[in-house]
Design a protein around this motif. Structure first.
Motif, PDB file in Angstrom:
ATOM      1  N   LEU A 160       0.835  -1.201   0.000  1.00 17.92           N
ATOM      2  CA  LEU A 160       0.000   0.000   0.000  1.00 17.92           C
ATOM      3  C   LEU A 160       0.871   1.252   0.000  1.00 17.92           C
ATOM      4  O   LEU A 160       0.664   2.171  -0.809  1.00 17.92           O
ATOM      5  N   ASP A 198       3.039   1.739  -3.298  1.00 17.56           N
ATOM      6  CA  ASP A 198       2.303   2.101  -4.515  1.00 17.56           C
ATOM      7  C   ASP A 198       1.636   3.467  -4.444  1.00 17.56           C
ATOM      8  O   ASP A 198       1.214   4.006  -5.468  1.00 17.56           O
ATOM      9  N   TRP A 199       1.546   4.046  -3.240  1.00 14.40           N
ATOM     10  CA  TRP A 199       0.834   5.321  -3.116  1.00 14.40           C
ATOM     11  C   TRP A 199       1.713   6.455  -3.656  1.00 14.40           C
ATOM     12  O   TRP A 199       2.836   6.637  -3.212  1.00 14.40           O
ATOM     13  N   LEU A 206      -2.916   9.814   1.387  1.00 18.90           N
ATOM     14  CA  LEU A 206      -2.525   8.686   2.232  1.00 18.90           C
ATOM     15  C   LEU A 206      -2.703   9.037   3.705  1.00 18.90           C
ATOM     16  O   LEU A 206      -3.140   8.189   4.494  1.00 18.90           O
ATOM     17  N   TYR A 213      -6.310   8.566   4.355  1.00 18.27           N
ATOM     18  CA  TYR A 213      -6.644   7.141   4.373  1.00 18.27           C
ATOM     19  C   TYR A 213      -6.257   6.525   5.719  1.00 18.27           C
ATOM     20  O   TYR A 213      -7.040   5.766   6.318  1.00 18.27           O
TER      21      TYR A 213
END
Length: 224
Positions: free
Chosen positions: A126, A129-130, A138, A141
């Motif tokens: 995660l 790839d962000w 992010l 999130y």
């Protein structure tokens, strides 16, 4: 807003040489390195950030070996099974910091990490790839799906694990204020987007310099 060239030249003048400046800047991990970090280490660091919030970091760090022991080395699959009664018992353990709200966040964040693992393969995937051009996304999130990761906790956690991010610290916000980008700590979606856009511009103008380094360079322009 001044361009990256001004920022770079200011910092060069402060440190005297490019080599000396680079020596004072953080180096984020690569996506491949982030993927290699195991989920238990991400959970440990996440918990460390939660417990550090509002406390002297050295105090928390000195107790961390005991935290590693009582939380099964932060294995998410074991931690997620900890009952409320188990956590209540930990409140009697003088080796750790006995803050029930923060203790409860650990199994909740273990579940968060397991949910990400199920969807992405690993928590490291995660983060790897962000895109840094939406790093505030992010933060949002992590705040939404994690526990006790609001405020500066999400960006500071990312900095701790090596994910490239800027951190809106006191000095960075003061620098952004001087550049007339924001006049306070960015918390609204609008202000976060404004700050992200400014960092994206400097990131592009610098030829891809990491956000963490631009963040540190901005901090160096304040009170010096």
């Amino acid at each position: 807003m001044r361009d990256y060239k001004w920022l770079h030249e200011y910092c060069l003048n402060r440190f005297g040489s490019a080599a000396e400046l680079e020596a004072h800047l953080p180096v984020p991990k690569t996506p491949a390195q982030l993927r290699k970090i195991s989920d238990d280490r991400y959970l440990s660091t996440m918990a460390l950030r939660v417990f550090r919030a509002g406390l002297k970091h050295s105090l928390v760090d000195a107790k961390w070996p005991a935290f590693e022991e009582v939380f099964f080395k932060f294995d998410p699959e074991k931690v997620v099974l900890m009952s409320a009664e188990h956590l209540e018992r930990l409140m009697q353990d003088a080796r750790i910091i006995r803050h029930l709200g923060k203790l409860k966040s650990v199994p909740r964040n273990a579940q968060f990490i397991l949910d990400v693992e199920k969807d992405k393969g690993s928590f490291g995937a995660l983060l790897a790839d962000w895109p840094v051009t939406d790093i505030v996304g992010l933060w949002t999130y992590l705040k939404k799906h994690g526990h006790q990761l609001g405020g500066l906790s999400a960006p500071r956690f990312l900095r701790m694990v090596g994910k490239d991010t800027f951190v809106p610290s006191y000095d960075v916000v003061a620098a952004l204020n001087a550049q007339k980008i924001v006049d306070k700590v960015p918390t609204s979606l609008r202000d976060l987007a404004t700050v992200q856009n400014a960092f994206n511009q400097w990131h592009e103008e610098s030829g891809g310099r990491p956000m963490s380094q631009i963040s540190m360079m901005l901090a160096y322009t304040v009170n010096h």
